[in-house]
Design an enzyme around this catalytic site. Structure first.
Site: not given
Length: 220
Positions: A77, A134, A145, A147, A149
């Protein structure tokens, strides 16, 4: 004599034309060589080098990707909230999870599990994780896109534990970006009232009926 003179003249003209053409070809060859030397051609580099991947419109270099599976990838990240905060994404670029195939969906979550195991091994003091999605713009998604976390957690890393959700809400992949924030009024714990058993049972019955009925084939 006339015949000889005519033949000789034609031969002379033919030779002159050949000499002129030969000289012209030499000049053309020299000019081409000089142009190639003075203005060398350089290949246009590809924006996506072998091994790179796309996270929405963002290019993820191959050396930032630490795990690839048949349908997913995990990468480090640029702006981690905590040490070890990484992202897991499907190769298919879609904004919401319901647009993934069953195989893609399953592979995504198996990849998350594998990433958690690796992070726990690297951070021995980690005893918990935040695993967050989210799923769509209204949920605070900053990149359209899918994803996940993955945030390694340990006791005391946030003064107020729920602050991690504020950080996730504000997270964007690059500095300077802004995103639309969902307006959700979340009451404090002391202001929340328990619902009745009947209300909760009625809600559960609705969801159970939907699941038993199966997916709506007419839904877009």
């Amino acid at each position: 004599i006339l015949s000889f003179s005519f033949d000789a003249l034609m031969t002379l003209r033919y030779n002159n034309i050949c000499h002129i053409l030969f000289f012209f070809l030499i000049l053309l060859s020299v000019a081409t060589s000089m142009t190639a030397t003075s203005t060398p051609t350089t290949p246009t580099p590809s924006s996506d080098a072998p091994g790179d991947m796309r996270f929405g419109r963002f290019l993820i270099p191959a050396n930032h990707i630490f795990l690839r599976t048949p349908k997913s990838a995990a990468f480090v990240n640029l702006r981690p909230i905590v040490p070890g905060h990484v992202l897991v994404m499907p190769e298919t670029i879609v904004p919401t999870m319901d647009q993934l195939s069953i195989e893609e969906y399953s592979d995504l979550w198996l990849t998350v599990r594998q990433v958690q195991a690796a992070l726990k091994q690297h951070f021995p003091n980690v005893d918990a994780f935040n695993v967050a999605v989210q799923d769509g713009l209204a949920a605070g998604q900053s990149v359209p896109h899918v994803h996940v976390h993955v945030l390694p957690r340990k006791g005391g890393d946030f003064e107020r534990n729920d602050d991690v959700y504020d950080e996730l809400e504000a997270w964007v992949p690059k500095e300077g970006m802004t995103k639309q924030k969902a307006k959700i009024d979340v009451p404090d714990d002391e202001d929340r009232e328990d619902r009745t058993e009947e209300t909760m049972a009625a809600e559960a019955a609705i969801y159970k009926q939907i699941i038993e009925k199966g997916p709506d084939k007419t839904a877009a």
